[in-house]
Design an enzyme around this catalytic site. Structure first.
Site, PDB file in Angstrom:
ATOM      1  N   GLU A   1      13.899  -2.997 -73.299  1.00 49.01           N
ATOM      2  CA  GLU A   1      14.872  -4.046 -72.959  1.00 49.01           C
ATOM      3  C   GLU A   1      14.220  -5.418 -72.795  1.00 49.01           C
ATOM      4  O   GLU A   1      14.190  -5.989 -71.712  1.00 49.01           O
ATOM      5  CB  GLU A   1      15.659  -3.633 -71.716  1.00 49.01           C
ATOM      6  CG  GLU A   1      16.439  -2.346 -71.936  1.00 49.01           C
ATOM      7  CD  GLU A   1      17.167  -1.838 -70.700  1.00 49.01           C
ATOM      8  OE1 GLU A   1      17.120  -2.514 -69.649  1.00 49.01           O
ATOM      9  OE2 GLU A   1      17.781  -0.768 -70.792  1.00 49.01           O
TER      10      GLU A   1
ATOM     11  N   ASN B   1      12.422  -0.438 -77.447  1.00 50.76           N
ATOM     12  CA  ASN B   1      13.715   0.188 -77.171  1.00 50.76           C
ATOM     13  C   ASN B   1      14.635  -0.811 -76.479  1.00 50.76           C
ATOM     14  O   ASN B   1      14.203  -1.517 -75.559  1.00 50.76           O
ATOM     15  CB  ASN B   1      13.479   1.406 -76.255  1.00 50.76           C
ATOM     16  CG  ASN B   1      14.690   2.295 -76.090  1.00 50.76           C
ATOM     17  OD1 ASN B   1      15.253   2.779 -77.064  1.00 50.76           O
ATOM     18  ND2 ASN B   1      15.086   2.541 -74.849  1.00 50.76           N
TER      19      ASN B   1
ATOM     20  N   HIS C   1      24.455   3.022 -75.882  1.00 49.80           N
ATOM     21  CA  HIS C   1      25.408   3.226 -74.785  1.00 49.80           C
ATOM     22  C   HIS C   1      26.706   2.533 -75.202  1.00 49.80           C
ATOM     23  O   HIS C   1      26.860   1.315 -75.041  1.00 49.80           O
ATOM     24  CB  HIS C   1      24.868   2.617 -73.487  1.00 49.80           C
ATOM     25  CG  HIS C   1      23.674   3.321 -72.936  1.00 49.80           C
ATOM     26  ND1 HIS C   1      23.709   4.629 -72.514  1.00 49.80           N
ATOM     27  CD2 HIS C   1      22.399   2.895 -72.741  1.00 49.80           C
ATOM     28  CE1 HIS C   1      22.513   4.982 -72.074  1.00 49.80           C
ATOM     29  NE2 HIS C   1      21.695   3.944 -72.213  1.00 49.80           N
TER      30      HIS C   1
ATOM     31  N   GLU D   1      19.567   6.888 -76.473  1.00 51.57           N
ATOM     32  CA  GLU D   1      20.241   7.077 -75.176  1.00 51.57           C
ATOM     33  C   GLU D   1      21.754   7.189 -75.366  1.00 51.57           C
ATOM     34  O   GLU D   1      22.533   6.617 -74.599  1.00 51.57           O
ATOM     35  CB  GLU D   1      19.901   5.919 -74.231  1.00 51.57           C
ATOM     36  CG  GLU D   1      18.414   5.721 -74.007  1.00 51.57           C
ATOM     37  CD  GLU D   1      18.075   4.597 -73.036  1.00 51.57           C
ATOM     38  OE1 GLU D   1      18.960   4.215 -72.236  1.00 51.57           O
ATOM     39  OE2 GLU D   1      16.927   4.113 -73.070  1.00 51.57           O
TER      40      GLU D   1
ATOM     41  N   ASP E   1      25.549   7.708 -75.359  1.00 51.59           N
ATOM     42  CA  ASP E   1      26.731   8.202 -74.663  1.00 51.59           C
ATOM     43  C   ASP E   1      27.906   7.286 -75.020  1.00 51.59           C
ATOM     44  O   ASP E   1      27.709   6.178 -75.523  1.00 51.59           O
ATOM     45  CB  ASP E   1      26.537   8.326 -73.146  1.00 51.59           C
ATOM     46  CG  ASP E   1      26.066   7.059 -72.452  1.00 51.59           C
ATOM     47  OD1 ASP E   1      26.285   5.952 -72.984  1.00 51.59           O
ATOM     48  OD2 ASP E   1      25.463   7.171 -71.363  1.00 51.59           O
TER      49      ASP E   1
END
Length: 441
Positions: free
Chosen positions: A149, A190, A226, A254, A256
């Protein structure tokens, strides 16, 4: 120190059985890994959680156990117990581990963030940290999220302990130190909201291109993924492709898909389509190497704590039962063309009845076994190869983009226990006409 668990022979409880072929086998057949984020205390304390983690996935990511605040809560005092436990579990289950994360602006211990260190001191502390952690797991980690990030939404660098002290060069330094500590691990950057082509992903793209020009060791990029329900970027595949074209691996790290609660059958069907779209985008690019979800079940998800009113973001419900998203992923990986609805046993079967140059006729049959029924059903699927719906009978069907949604006619809205209803349609195709996964609710 290693806290090991003996869970290799665990049987998946009957409520959590998902499919005859585990996701890990389907993914392996496609040449990618399928993973999930896990917590060590749940692997040892929750049989359903551990069974799913061990049987369904080929890769595990420590959710928090390898972050700085976990491994070095006090300066020079290390706690490797949970990270060691997850690595041991993965080794027992023939799984790889994705190390997460060596450098981040968040979840750092107070001694570090409030230490008043000079830029030179912070640089030395960071180098030592990477050498210590990556060195401890040398040869046991398939890939490291080295820096996590880095960017703001507009593509500028995030103000952080590291950037403020060391400038943008901290990224290249971290990669070099990680390579020295663990030469065989793949090294990734990432970030989130970089899944589609936008200002933030442009910044990541330009950074990676610059790092390669400098000769910095960079092997891949992680797209966190996400997502909010129905908002998978249309440019996801093109974005994966442009990073791959730089000679990099790409991983969905990651995944979802959160929805506003309560969950409904229609929302779960859309979520299944979103998960399927991500898998298909990855499979379409040769250097997309894998997909990792973030948390095993809705009971474990971080989403409700961070996004009040949202949840139900994972492939398993709070009782560890597979949701339509699970079946959609299995289907996208080649596991079949039928998706069970949430909590029920009624199924929809799609069959091409006739096909000719440029056109085809297909039928969908909705069947409910004894003990299950549907009222005012809805069937939905995605035409992923450019097919177009032209005419339907015994149902009202519409197509928006790739999404087809069909509702019953006035006389066939109920599917009785042990009964079935069918409808048909004509469509056009070009190039290929694969059977899609159908959700019914």
């Amino acid at each position: 120190m290693c806290v090991c668990t003996a869970l290799g022979a665990l049987a998946l409880p009957s409520t959590a059985h998902a499919a005859d072929t585990p996701l890990r086998d389907l993914a392996a057949a496609k040449g990618i890994h399928i993973g999930n984020a896990v917590a060590g205390y749940k692997l040892s304390g929750n049989a359903q959680y551990a069974a799913i983690a061990g049987t369904q996935f080929t890769s595990l990511t420590p959710e928090n156990a390898m972050k700085w605040s976990s491994v070095e809560p006090a300066r020079g005092s290390y706690n490797w117990a949970e990270a060691d436990q997850i690595v041991a579990f993965a080794q027992e289950h023939d799984q790889q581990v994705r190390g997460h994360t060596l450098v981040w602006h968040s979840q750092n211990p107070g001694w570090l963030t409030s230490g008043g260190f000079s830029a030179a001191e912070l640089r030395a502390i960071l180098e030592r940290h990477i050498a210590t952690e990556a060195g401890r797991y040398r040869g046991k980690i398939a890939a490291w999220d080295v820096v996590n990030e880095m960017f703001n939404e507009d593509g500028t660098y995030r103000s952080s302990l590291w950037y403020n002290a060391m400038g943008p060069g901290y990224v290249a330094d971290a990669l070099r130190w990680a390579r020295q500590a663990d030469p065989n691990a793949k090294l990734y950057l990432n970030d989130y909201n970089v899944e589609g082509i936008n200002a933030k992903s442009d910044a990541l793209y330009n950074l990676v291109r610059s790092l390669k020009a400098q000769g910095a060791p960079i092997d891949g990029v992680g797209l966190q993924a996400h997502f909010v329900l129905g908002q998978v970027p249309s440019t996801l595949q093109a974005n994966i492709q442009r990073f791959a074209d730089l000679g990099l691996d790409v991983a969905i790290t990651e995944l979802d898909v959160r929805m506003q609660l309560p969950a409904t059958d229609a929302k779960l069907a859309q979520q299944a389509a979103d998960y399927s779209a991500v898998v298909k985008a990855c499979l379409a690019v040769g250097r997309c190497v894998g997909i990792t979800g973030w948390d095993i079940s809705d009971a474990d998800s971080w989403v409700p704590d961070v996004f009040p009113g949202y949840g139900a973001a994972t492939m398993y419900d709070a009782n560890y039962r597979p949701k339509p998203a699970y079946h959609a992923v299995a289907t996208a990986l080649g596991g079949g063309g039928t998706t069970p609805p949430p909590g029920g046993a009624c199924t929809a079967t799609y069959a091409v009845a006739n096909q000719w140059g440029g056109g085809f006729t297909a039928n969908v049959t909705i069947t409910c076994p004894p003990g299950s029924s549907l009222t005012n059903w809805q069937a939905a699927w995605d035409f992923g190869a450019g097919q177009r719906l032209t005419q339907a009978w015994n149902a009202g069907c519409r197509q928006e983009g790739t999404r087809v949604t069909c509702s019953p006619a006035s006389w066939n809205g109920s599917v009785p226990s042990g009964g079935s209803v069918s409808f048909g349609f004509n469509g056009t195709w070009s190039g290929s006409n694969p059977v899609p996964a159908v959700t019914v609710s």
